[in-house]
Design a protein around this motif. Structure first.
Motif, PDB file in Angstrom:
ATOM      1  N   THR A  41       0.827  -1.219   0.000  1.00  0.00           N
ATOM      2  CA  THR A  41       0.000   0.000   0.000  1.00  0.00           C
ATOM      3  C   THR A  41       0.855   1.260   0.000  1.00  0.00           C
ATOM      4  O   THR A  41       0.380   2.329  -0.394  1.00  0.00           O
ATOM      5  N   HIS A  47       8.131   8.106 -10.947  1.00  0.00           N
ATOM      6  CA  HIS A  47       7.371   9.350 -11.064  1.00  0.00           C
ATOM      7  C   HIS A  47       8.274  10.470 -11.564  1.00  0.00           C
ATOM      8  O   HIS A  47       9.500  10.387 -11.480  1.00  0.00           O
ATOM      9  N   TYR A 113       2.640   9.599 -12.140  1.00  0.00           N
ATOM     10  CA  TYR A 113       3.093   8.321 -11.593  1.00  0.00           C
ATOM     11  C   TYR A 113       2.913   7.192 -12.601  1.00  0.00           C
ATOM     12  O   TYR A 113       1.946   7.172 -13.384  1.00  0.00           O
ATOM     13  N   ARG A 115       1.605   3.854 -13.250  1.00  0.00           N
ATOM     14  CA  ARG A 115       0.551   3.042 -12.629  1.00  0.00           C
ATOM     15  C   ARG A 115       0.467   1.646 -13.244  1.00  0.00           C
ATOM     16  O   ARG A 115      -0.579   0.989 -13.166  1.00  0.00           O
ATOM     17  N   SER A 119      -2.295   0.593  -9.268  1.00  0.00           N
ATOM     18  CA  SER A 119      -3.157   1.683  -9.749  1.00  0.00           C
ATOM     19  C   SER A 119      -3.193   2.831  -8.750  1.00  0.00           C
ATOM     20  O   SER A 119      -3.397   3.983  -9.121  1.00  0.00           O
ATOM     21  N   SER A 120      -2.973   2.504  -7.465  1.00  0.00           N
ATOM     22  CA  SER A 120      -3.005   3.540  -6.431  1.00  0.00           C
ATOM     23  C   SER A 120      -2.290   3.049  -5.187  1.00  0.00           C
ATOM     24  O   SER A 120      -2.410   1.876  -4.812  1.00  0.00           O
ATOM     25  N   THR A 121      -1.510   3.917  -4.546  1.00  0.00           N
ATOM     26  CA  THR A 121      -0.907   3.647  -3.241  1.00  0.00           C
ATOM     27  C   THR A 121      -1.065   4.896  -2.388  1.00  0.00           C
ATOM     28  O   THR A 121      -1.493   5.948  -2.886  1.00  0.00           O
ATOM     29  N   THR A 124       0.886   7.758  -4.062  1.00  0.00           N
ATOM     30  CA  THR A 124       0.244   8.496  -5.145  1.00  0.00           C
ATOM     31  C   THR A 124      -0.978   9.260  -4.655  1.00  0.00           C
ATOM     32  O   THR A 124      -1.350  10.278  -5.225  1.00  0.00           O
ATOM     33  N   GLU A 125      -1.615   8.738  -3.587  1.00  0.00           N
ATOM     34  CA  GLU A 125      -2.810   9.391  -3.046  1.00  0.00           C
ATOM     35  C   GLU A 125      -2.486  10.750  -2.448  1.00  0.00           C
ATOM     36  O   GLU A 125      -3.206  11.732  -2.660  1.00  0.00           O
ATOM     37  N   ASP A 248      -5.195  -1.687  -6.072  1.00  0.00           N
ATOM     38  CA  ASP A 248      -5.591  -0.409  -5.471  1.00  0.00           C
ATOM     39  C   ASP A 248      -5.417  -0.500  -3.961  1.00  0.00           C
ATOM     40  O   ASP A 248      -5.932  -1.419  -3.318  1.00  0.00           O
ATOM     41  N   TRP A 249      -4.683   0.448  -3.366  1.00  0.00           N
ATOM     42  CA  TRP A 249      -4.326   0.330  -1.949  1.00  0.00           C
ATOM     43  C   TRP A 249      -5.547   0.336  -1.039  1.00  0.00           C
ATOM     44  O   TRP A 249      -5.547  -0.344   0.002  1.00  0.00           O
ATOM     45  N   ARG A 250      -6.582   1.075  -1.381  1.00  0.00           N
ATOM     46  CA  ARG A 250      -7.758   1.147  -0.504  1.00  0.00           C
ATOM     47  C   ARG A 250      -8.472  -0.206  -0.438  1.00  0.00           C
ATOM     48  O   ARG A 250      -8.834  -0.678   0.651  1.00  0.00           O
TER      49      ARG A 250
END
Length: 524
Positions: A41, A47, A113, A115, A119-121, A124-125, A248-250
């Motif tokens: 996560t 980047h 970034y 991806r 897709s998300s960490t 990046t958030e 996706d981290w979430r």
């Protein structure tokens, strides 16, 4: 008959013990997912400074324009944190050539970034890169601080309120706090709820192993204790698979947290430790649980023969010991106890310090982060199987020294190898971590055999606190970032070697009777 004989009379290692152990070990596997979750996560993708909108690119391809807009480093990749100071001059540049002599400036419009892997960490958030990069490690340190606090608080609470009371609450806290952390919009909120997850983590770990061992007859405890270690390593493989499937981290954070709500629900049907109930003066409730266990194990008649008076009389010695006044000071009050406690403090601290120091940044090993995590878990499981055999035939002290010393040598070697030799670096790191896992598995059993009965729980709790302190310090050291990237492996390698030599001053406990009092330890 003693309480161990009571358990043997109602089935020994029967259906109840097997089912009970499995139901407690499944959450432990998911617990290791939480401890190492931020490897995924909190992964840092490639980047560079964000380019102007596509409509502003009036000439050339976007890739070519990026070469004009940003300077390239020695790896021929865009610099991560700086760009040309006057972007407008670049937009008006019609020569398609880099402008010479231009000043550089910090990325003003954010970052772009890569991806392709995640897709998300959290990186990046909340843009935890460049001068904000330390905040990524701060989040991990906050979680580890929660783990340390949980070891300090929930150990004594479990002795007073009961193992299942604390364990059930911790399942709920982990499930709710972890799920909330997955969907909170702010970094501060994320860190606050990850802290609560860390607090619950310690409570789950300590109380799970206590309940497993206290419901298991003596001849099954060594195997059950090792399965506890196996489940933690298996959880690392589970984490690698889940992270590979959920990028996706979430949703990954939610996926490893939501099962704890299920654990909370079925924990209401798990019995409290009968041994703890008797020692706390509630033999009637203990008898009720013991008869249910006897029924599950097919020993209902033997269960009906038990009485509260019989349970109390057979555990009178333990009841007197629990009522005697002891504190952490008793661990260092006498010479032999003081020497033993000092050695164990170093062993517990150093093992966890180096173990989590290696586990916290899997991206440094060059291979796929998913493959590295799976390798760590698989090799650890094989190493722990070897530990069982070596402890049985070679002895505890030799195994403790050998695993710590070899782990230190492997980690030190990793620190001196060029990072360009990625495969060799990974092999050394994985092998070193496997030896550290072996050392941790050995010290759980060894410590329990070294401390006398009257102060064993206090000694184990104090040891666990030092282990959590080691993991918290390792997390804090990672805050130093890239500056100390070459120094950290040396620190993580030297400490277990030093601890290994101190373990030589411990007594060998193989085939020895357990000491019941501090005086017996001094006489040895």
């Amino acid at each position: 008959m003693a309480f161990n004989d009571v358990l043997k009379s109602i089935g020994g290692v029967g259906c109840f013990q097997i089912l009970h152990t499995i139901l407690l070990l499944v959450p432990v596997a998911m617990l290791s997912c939480h401890n190492l979750l931020q490897n995924f996560t909190g992964a840092v993708p490639e980047h560079h400074c964000k380019l102007p909108s596509t409509s502003d690119l009036n000439h050339g391809s976007r890739a070519h324009f990026m070469k004009l807009f940003t300077s390239l480093n020695q790896d021929h990749k865009p610099w991560r944190c700086v760009q040309y100071q006057k972007a407008k001059d670049l937009l008006s540049n019609t020569t398609n050539r880099p402008l010479k002599g231009k000043m550089m400036e910090y990325c003003k419009e954010g970052w772009t970034y890569d991806r392709s892997i995640f897709s998300s960490t959290i990186v990046t958030e909340w843009n935890l890169v460049c001068d904000q990069r330390p905040w990524r490690q701060v989040a991990r340190s906050i979680y580890m601080t929660g783990v340390l606090l949980g070891a300090l608080v929930f150990g004594s609470l479990a002795d007073n309120l009961g193992r299942m009371e604390i364990l059930t609450w911790s399942y709920l806290q982990m499930g709710v706090a972890g799920s909330c952390a997955a969907f909170l919009p702010t970094y501060d909120g994320y860190c606050a709820f990850r802290f609560l997850c860390g607090v619950a983590s310690s409570a789950i770990s300590v109380n799970s192993i206590s309940l497993i061992l206290e419901w298991m007859p003596k001849h099954g405890r060594t195997l059950a204790g090792n399965f506890f270690g196996f489940s933690y390593s298996l959880g690392q493989i589970v984490l690698a698979v889940m992270a590979y499937m959920i990028r996706d981290w979430r949703w990954l954070q939610f996926a490893v947290s939501a099962p704890f709500v299920i654990f909370f629900i079925y924990s209401w049907w798990l019995p409290e430790s009968a041994r703890w109930l008797i020692l706390r003066g509630d033999p009637c409730k203990a008898l009720k649980h013991l008869r249910k266990v006897a029924q599950i194990n097919g020993k209902q008649e033997e269960g009906e023969k038990l009485t509260p008076e019989m349970l109390c009389s057979e555990m009178q010695k333990d009841i007197l010991l629990i009522k005697s006044s002891h504190s952490v000071l008793d661990l260092v009050r006498t010479p032999a106890m003081r020497r033993m406690s000092l050695c164990l403090v170093l062993v517990w601290f150093s093992s966890n310090f180096a173990y989590y120091g290696l586990s916290m940044d899997l991206q440094d090993f060059g291979l796929s982060i998913f493959l590295t995590q799976a390798l760590f878990g698989g090799v650890e499981m094989a190493a722990k199987l070897m530990v069982m055999l070596f402890m049985t035939f070679v002895g505890r002290r030799v195994m403790q020294f050998g695993s710590l010393f070899l782990a230190g040598v492997m980690v030190l070697s990793y620190g001196f190898i060029s990072q360009e030799m990625q495969m060799l670096c990974t092999v050394l790191a994985v092998t070193g971590k496997a030896f550290l896992a072996s050392a941790i598995t050995c010290m759980y059993l060894y410590t329990g055999e070294l401390y006398p009965t009257e102060i064993r729980q206090t000694g184990m709790g104090f040891s666990a606190m030092n282990a959590r302190l080691g993991s918290a310090v390792a997390s804090a050291l990672h805050l130093t970032g890239d500056f100390s990237a070459t120094i950290l492996p040396m620190i993580f390698g030297i400490t277990p070697i030093i601890a290994g030599f101190f373990s030589c001053f411990l007594l060998e406990t193989k085939d020895s009777a357990l000491a019941d009092t501090i005086n017996e330890v001094e006489d040895r």
